[in-house]
Scaffold this active site. Structure first.
Site, PDB file in Angstrom:
ATOM      1  N   ASP A 295      -8.004  -5.305  -0.528  1.00  0.00           N
ATOM      2  CA  ASP A 295      -8.455  -6.156  -1.629  1.00  0.00           C
ATOM      3  C   ASP A 295      -8.210  -7.636  -1.394  1.00  0.00           C
ATOM      4  O   ASP A 295      -8.866  -8.467  -2.005  1.00  0.00           O
ATOM      5  CB  ASP A 295      -7.756  -5.726  -2.934  1.00  0.00           C
ATOM      6  CG  ASP A 295      -8.218  -4.349  -3.359  1.00  0.00           C
ATOM      7  OD1 ASP A 295      -9.410  -4.184  -3.575  1.00  0.00           O
ATOM      8  OD2 ASP A 295      -7.375  -3.434  -3.432  1.00  0.00           O
TER       9      ASP A 295
ATOM     10  N   HIS B 186       0.843  -1.196   0.000  1.00  0.00           N
ATOM     11  CA  HIS B 186       0.000   0.000   0.000  1.00  0.00           C
ATOM     12  C   HIS B 186       0.870   1.235   0.000  1.00  0.00           C
ATOM     13  O   HIS B 186       1.925   1.246   0.634  1.00  0.00           O
ATOM     14  CB  HIS B 186      -0.924   0.021   1.229  1.00  0.00           C
ATOM     15  CG  HIS B 186      -2.107   0.890   1.024  1.00  0.00           C
ATOM     16  ND1 HIS B 186      -2.077   2.231   1.257  1.00  0.00           N
ATOM     17  CD2 HIS B 186      -3.339   0.605   0.551  1.00  0.00           C
ATOM     18  CE1 HIS B 186      -3.257   2.733   0.948  1.00  0.00           C
ATOM     19  NE2 HIS B 186      -4.046   1.780   0.515  1.00  0.00           N
TER      20      HIS B 186
HETATM   21  C1  LIG Z   1      -0.530  -0.679  -3.898  1.00  0.00           C
HETATM   22  C2  LIG Z   1       0.706  -0.409  -4.723  1.00  0.00           C
HETATM   23  C3  LIG Z   1       0.295   0.014  -6.126  1.00  0.00           C
HETATM   24  C4  LIG Z   1       1.502   0.717  -4.052  1.00  0.00           C
HETATM   25  O1  LIG Z   1       2.481   1.074  -4.950  1.00  0.00           O
HETATM   26  P1  LIG Z   1       3.727   2.010  -4.612  1.00  0.00           P
HETATM   27  O2  LIG Z   1       3.519   2.751  -3.366  1.00  0.00           O
HETATM   28  O3  LIG Z   1       4.014   2.763  -5.859  1.00  0.00           O
HETATM   29  O4  LIG Z   1       4.864   0.974  -4.313  1.00  0.00           O
HETATM   30  P2  LIG Z   1       5.776   0.246  -5.405  1.00  0.00           P
HETATM   31  O5  LIG Z   1       4.942  -0.429  -6.425  1.00  0.00           O
HETATM   32  O6  LIG Z   1       6.812   1.221  -5.874  1.00  0.00           O
HETATM   33  O7  LIG Z   1       6.420  -0.860  -4.482  1.00  0.00           O
HETATM   34  C5  LIG Z   1       7.538  -0.630  -3.609  1.00  0.00           C
HETATM   35  C6  LIG Z   1       8.358  -1.928  -3.544  1.00  0.00           C
HETATM   36  O8  LIG Z   1       7.565  -2.971  -2.969  1.00  0.00           O
HETATM   37  C7  LIG Z   1       7.331  -4.008  -3.915  1.00  0.00           C
HETATM   38  N1  LIG Z   1       5.925  -4.363  -3.884  1.00  0.00           N
HETATM   39  C8  LIG Z   1       4.894  -3.524  -3.608  1.00  0.00           C
HETATM   40  N2  LIG Z   1       3.743  -4.191  -3.686  1.00  0.00           N
HETATM   41  C9  LIG Z   1       4.043  -5.450  -4.024  1.00  0.00           C
HETATM   42  C10 LIG Z   1       3.284  -6.596  -4.241  1.00  0.00           C
HETATM   43  N3  LIG Z   1       1.957  -6.552  -4.151  1.00  0.00           N
HETATM   44  N4  LIG Z   1       3.911  -7.735  -4.557  1.00  0.00           N
HETATM   45  C11 LIG Z   1       5.261  -7.779  -4.653  1.00  0.00           C
HETATM   46  N5  LIG Z   1       6.044  -6.724  -4.450  1.00  0.00           N
HETATM   47  C12 LIG Z   1       5.439  -5.568  -4.145  1.00  0.00           C
HETATM   48  C13 LIG Z   1       7.667  -3.409  -5.273  1.00  0.00           C
HETATM   49  O9  LIG Z   1       8.053  -4.379  -6.202  1.00  0.00           O
HETATM   50  C14 LIG Z   1       8.765  -2.453  -4.917  1.00  0.00           C
HETATM   51  O10 LIG Z   1       9.936  -3.189  -4.738  1.00  0.00           O
HETATM   52  P3  LIG Z   1      11.354  -2.605  -5.245  1.00  0.00           P
HETATM   53  O11 LIG Z   1      11.553  -1.337  -4.444  1.00  0.00           O
HETATM   54  O12 LIG Z   1      12.309  -3.702  -4.932  1.00  0.00           O
HETATM   55  O13 LIG Z   1      11.189  -2.341  -6.708  1.00  0.00           O
HETATM   56  C15 LIG Z   1       1.593  -1.678  -4.807  1.00  0.00           C
HETATM   57  O14 LIG Z   1       1.873  -2.149  -3.505  1.00  0.00           O
HETATM   58  C16 LIG Z   1       0.955  -2.774  -5.637  1.00  0.00           C
HETATM   59  O15 LIG Z   1       1.115  -2.791  -6.854  1.00  0.00           O
HETATM   60  N6  LIG Z   1       0.211  -3.714  -4.985  1.00  0.00           N
HETATM   61  C17 LIG Z   1      -0.506  -4.733  -5.725  1.00  0.00           C
HETATM   62  C18 LIG Z   1      -1.823  -4.167  -6.258  1.00  0.00           C
HETATM   63  C19 LIG Z   1      -2.817  -3.914  -5.169  1.00  0.00           C
HETATM   64  O16 LIG Z   1      -3.057  -4.760  -4.312  1.00  0.00           O
HETATM   65  N7  LIG Z   1      -3.463  -2.742  -5.223  1.00  0.00           N
HETATM   66  C20 LIG Z   1      -4.513  -2.373  -4.301  1.00  0.00           C
HETATM   67  C21 LIG Z   1      -4.043  -1.350  -3.323  1.00  0.00           C
HETATM   68  S1  LIG Z   1      -5.250  -1.076  -2.065  1.00  0.00           S
END
Ligand SMILES: CC(C)(COP(=O)(O)OP(=O)(O)OC[C@H]1O[C@@H](n2cnc3c(N)ncnc32)[C@H](O)[C@@H]1OP(=O)(O)O)[C@@H](O)C(=O)NCCC(=O)NCCS
Length: 377
Positions: free
Chosen positions: A313, A262
């Site tokens: 979710d 998140h």
């Molecule tokens: C929610 C979300 C979009 C937040 O994104 P964000 O704040 O931009 O964080 P990032 O995507 O940059 O992730 C930061 C790090 O954690 C990792 N990470 C974050 N969520 C992850 C996940 N669900 N599975 C695996 N790795 C994850 C990323 O790969 C990244 O790693 P790195 O620094 O080694 O590249 C992201 O956690 C995600 O894509 N989650 C899955 C989709 C989801 O469940 N969305 C609903 C949110 S309520």
């Protein structure tokens, strides 16, 4: 010239003032108008929570009764909207159908051209009732079933399940669904709410803002994650795989696991606490622990390997599946709830508006670059 460059994804940027929702991502606190989400999940109803979001305080008994009356009186869909639902292919994605139908609603809304506070509130009632009706009605149509008329004596949650299934929902189903609606009702400046506020800030109408918000919610990084989570559980089940090994392989392939991580929470998402509990309770009642047990194994592994917590979710996927809801309705159902928060934010934006128009950090070719005539290229 602007000098401040925001981080990618606007992480950590405070983009507006708002009195609707407060989150402490380190402590795992979520509150609507200052009231903790745990209290609301345990003691409130979707109707009362929506009143709180729109009017800034809990209603007294008369106000709540009046609010419920308005909401059930708004359970009407223009025949042209039903015609649209009948005209799209039966394999159309419900989320796309919802986005299109909500856009059409404004054409038949008596207050379309009026974005005053009172007109916005009237439209918020209608949108809240109509979004639920569109999701349920399209599902009936695509399955070749008769449309179920709304029942004004039922709560919002019960009426949705009634219109979806054509049978009286159990008390457990209504309560579980009602709590899920409360938990999803608002979440500060999440992507879809921000999109809604940007649109509203141009002084476009609430239907335009909500149509845009539905488009934003659809993405798998936002509301689409609940559907993606269930698809993952199905894939693991179909492959007869061990959930932990399956997810380990996904990590090896640098894939993200839907339902985890998140932008704001660095600890347990307080909404996940309730959804995990409800998923487990429903599993026990249904005598089917498969989805819950699989989810729990994945949750513990992801936490241990990546220190990532389940978000709203993750357990909503197994909860909705155990309620007998089809997978492609999960994200539309998110909208059935989030309309309450979107509406609160659009009303707040219009009440004290300024155009939202940031700048970009230009990283393109140097200025001035010469225009090369076509013949010379
Ligand atoms: C929610 C979300 C979009 C937040 O994104 P964000 O704040 O931009 O964080 P990032 O995507 O940059 O992730 C930061 C790090 O954690 C990792 N990470 C974050 N969520 C992850 C996940 N669900 N599975 C695996 N790795 C994850 C990323 O790969 C990244 O790693 P790195 O620094 O080694 O590249 C992201 O956690 C995600 O894509 N989650 C899955 C989709 C989801 O469940 N969305 C609903 C949110 S309520």
């Amino acid at each position: 010239m602007p000098t401040v460059v925001a981080p990618k994804g606007l992480e950590g940027i405070v983009a507006t003032g708002s009195s609707i929702c407060w989150i402490d991502g380190d402590a795992g606190v979520l509150s609507y108008r200052g009231i903790d989400i745990h209290e609301l999940a345990e003691r409130s109803t979707f109707e009362e929570t929506t009143y709180l979001l729109w009017f800034g305080k809990l209603p007294n008994a008369t106000e709540l009764a009046e609010f419920k009356k308005h909401l059930s009186a708004a359970r009407k869909l223009n025949p042209k909207v039903v015609e649209l639902l009948r005209s799209v292919p039966t394999d159309a994605k419900p989320m796309e159908v919802l986005r299109t139908a909500v856009s059409l609603l404004s054409i038949y809304d008596a207050d379309e051209a009026d974005s005053s506070h009172d007109a916005n509130v009237r439209k918020a009632f209608r949108l809240t009732s109509q979004i639920a009706m569109i999701v349920a009605t399209f599902d009936r149509i695509r399955k070749g079933k008769a449309i179920v008329e709304a029942d004004s004596s039922l709560s919002h949650a019960a009426n949705f399940l009634w219109m979806l299934n054509g049978e009286r929902p159990s008390e457990t189903a209504v309560h579980t669904f009602d709590v899920a609606l409360i938990l999803h009702a608002d979440h500060e400046l999440n992507a879809s709410t921000f999109a809604a506020r940007v649109i509203a800030a141009t002084l476009a109408d609430i239907h335009s803002a909500i149509t845009g918000a539905i488009g934003a919610l659809k993405g798998p990084l936002h509301g689409g994650a609940n559907e993606a989570t269930m698809r993952l559980l199905y894939a693991i089940d179909k492959a007869g795989a061990d959930p932990v090994e399956y997810v380990r392989q996904m990590f090896a392939e640098k894939k993200k696991i839907s339902g985890f991580g998140h932008r704001v929470y660095h600890t347990e998402d307080p909404r996940a606490t309730h959804l995990r509990r409800m998923s487990e309770e429903l599993s026990k009642t249904a005598g089917n622990r498969k989805w819950f047990d699989m989810s729990r194994k994945i949750e513990l592994f992801v936490k241990q390997e990546k220190k990532l917590n389940a978000n709203v979710d993750f357990y909503s996927a197994s909860t909705y599946t155990l309620l007998g809801i089809d997978i492609d309705l999960f994200t539309p159902i998110f909208a059935v709830s989030r309309i309450s928060g979107w509406a609160a934010h659009v009303i707040e934006q219009h009440d004290d508006n300024r155009l939202i128009r940031p700048r970009a950090d230009y990283v393109g070719p140097e200025y001035p670059t010469r225009y090369v005539p076509l013949a010379e290229r």
